[in-house]
Design a protein around this motif. Structure first.
Motif, PDB file in Angstrom:
ATOM      1  N   LEU A 132     -49.686 -31.192  65.205  1.00  0.00           N
ATOM      2  CA  LEU A 132     -48.930 -31.564  64.114  1.00  0.00           C
ATOM      3  C   LEU A 132     -47.706 -31.996  64.163  1.00  0.00           C
ATOM      4  O   LEU A 132     -47.241 -32.950  63.593  1.00  0.00           O
ATOM      5  N   ARG A 133     -46.967 -31.393  64.841  1.00  0.00           N
ATOM      6  CA  ARG A 133     -45.721 -31.727  65.268  1.00  0.00           C
ATOM      7  C   ARG A 133     -45.508 -33.119  65.924  1.00  0.00           C
ATOM      8  O   ARG A 133     -44.788 -34.034  65.378  1.00  0.00           O
ATOM      9  N   ARG A 134     -46.254 -33.269  66.821  1.00  0.00           N
ATOM     10  CA  ARG A 134     -46.334 -34.889  67.576  1.00  0.00           C
ATOM     11  C   ARG A 134     -46.642 -35.840  66.403  1.00  0.00           C
ATOM     12  O   ARG A 134     -46.577 -36.968  66.682  1.00  0.00           O
ATOM     13  N   SER A 135     -47.662 -35.488  65.672  1.00  0.00           N
ATOM     14  CA  SER A 135     -48.302 -36.560  64.955  1.00  0.00           C
ATOM     15  C   SER A 135     -47.137 -37.074  63.855  1.00  0.00           C
ATOM     16  O   SER A 135     -47.213 -38.182  63.448  1.00  0.00           O
ATOM     17  N   VAL A 136     -46.223 -36.433  63.283  1.00  0.00           N
ATOM     18  CA  VAL A 136     -45.210 -36.633  62.378  1.00  0.00           C
ATOM     19  C   VAL A 136     -43.781 -37.066  63.006  1.00  0.00           C
ATOM     20  O   VAL A 136     -43.196 -37.895  62.055  1.00  0.00           O
ATOM     21  N   LEU A 137     -43.625 -36.474  64.300  1.00  0.00           N
ATOM     22  CA  LEU A 137     -42.328 -37.065  64.874  1.00  0.00           C
ATOM     23  C   LEU A 137     -42.367 -38.490  65.193  1.00  0.00           C
ATOM     24  O   LEU A 137     -43.509 -38.887  65.607  1.00  0.00           O
ATOM     25  N   ARG A 140     -41.372 -41.499  71.035  1.00  0.00           N
ATOM     26  CA  ARG A 140     -40.192 -42.044  71.600  1.00  0.00           C
ATOM     27  C   ARG A 140     -40.528 -43.267  72.654  1.00  0.00           C
ATOM     28  O   ARG A 140     -41.594 -43.194  73.274  1.00  0.00           O
ATOM     29  N   ARG A 141     -39.653 -44.186  72.722  1.00  0.00           N
ATOM     30  CA  ARG A 141     -39.926 -45.163  73.589  1.00  0.00           C
ATOM     31  C   ARG A 141     -39.191 -44.933  75.014  1.00  0.00           C
ATOM     32  O   ARG A 141     -37.934 -44.361  74.963  1.00  0.00           O
ATOM     33  N   GLN A 147     -41.376 -48.265  81.939  1.00  0.00           N
ATOM     34  CA  GLN A 147     -41.750 -46.862  82.539  1.00  0.00           C
ATOM     35  C   GLN A 147     -42.664 -46.423  81.563  1.00  0.00           C
ATOM     36  O   GLN A 147     -42.484 -46.568  80.466  1.00  0.00           O
ATOM     37  N   GLY A 148     -43.683 -45.476  82.032  1.00  0.00           N
ATOM     38  CA  GLY A 148     -44.550 -44.724  81.051  1.00  0.00           C
ATOM     39  C   GLY A 148     -45.778 -45.714  80.715  1.00  0.00           C
ATOM     40  O   GLY A 148     -46.683 -45.072  80.102  1.00  0.00           O
ATOM     41  N   TYR A 149     -45.902 -46.769  81.088  1.00  0.00           N
ATOM     42  CA  TYR A 149     -47.160 -47.673  80.813  1.00  0.00           C
ATOM     43  C   TYR A 149     -47.884 -48.049  82.117  1.00  0.00           C
ATOM     44  O   TYR A 149     -47.247 -48.487  82.907  1.00  0.00           O
ATOM     45  N   ALA A 150     -49.095 -47.686  81.823  1.00  0.00           N
ATOM     46  CA  ALA A 150     -50.089 -48.051  83.126  1.00  0.00           C
ATOM     47  C   ALA A 150     -50.408 -49.769  83.171  1.00  0.00           C
ATOM     48  O   ALA A 150     -50.510 -50.169  82.087  1.00  0.00           O
TER      49      ALA A 150
END
Length: 151
Positions: A132-137, A140-141, A147-150
């Protein structure tokens, strides 16, 4: 070896005056006031607030009523890290204020957080608190765009 000292005792009221008087609780006013005001206010007046589970709406607020009298009570359990971060944030917000007509408390910040959650409730998804927290926060780029992208 030190000699034993005799134990001292405090005399009772009856031993001082010869008779025992009943104790009478007295409270001094916080903000002052005359003795005639105190006599008129012998019974403390507390505002009537609905229970936390009630659907009652508090009466409209007059300019003399404190804001909290218009609010309903709701208990929430917070983690220790949330409590300390909330207190730190409250101190920071209060130190940055220019106008101090309204008191900013931990509860003030909690109400703001609830308003934000309700405003973004359409994004709320998940089966756990973390989901729930992740869905509304906000997402972050990464600092580095690659970085962070395959690939």
């Amino acid at each position: 070896m030190t000699p034993a000292r005799e134990r001292s005792t405090v005399p009772r009221n009856s031993e001082i005056s010869g008779e025992r008087k009943p104790l009478k609780p007295e409270v001094e006013p916080i903000l002052g006031g005359s003795e005639t005001d105190q006599a008129a206010d012998s019974q403390p007046q507390t505002p009537e607030l609905p229970d936390s589970g009630s659907s009652g709406v508090p009466e409209s607020r007059t300019s003399d009523d404190p804001k909290w009298t218009t609010l309903e009570r709701k208990e929430a359990r917070l983690r220790a890290d949330q409590l300390s971060s909330l207190a730190e944030l409250r101190r920071h917000v209060n130190s940055q204020r220019m106008e101090r007509s309204e008191i900013i408390t931990d509860n003030t910040l909690i109400r703001v957080a609830v308003d934000l959650l309700l405003e973004h409730s359409h994004r709320l998804r998940g089966d756990t608190e973390d989901d729930l927290r992740r869905s509304v926060l906000p997402r972050r780029r990464p600092a580095n765009a690659n970085q962070g992208y395959a690939d």
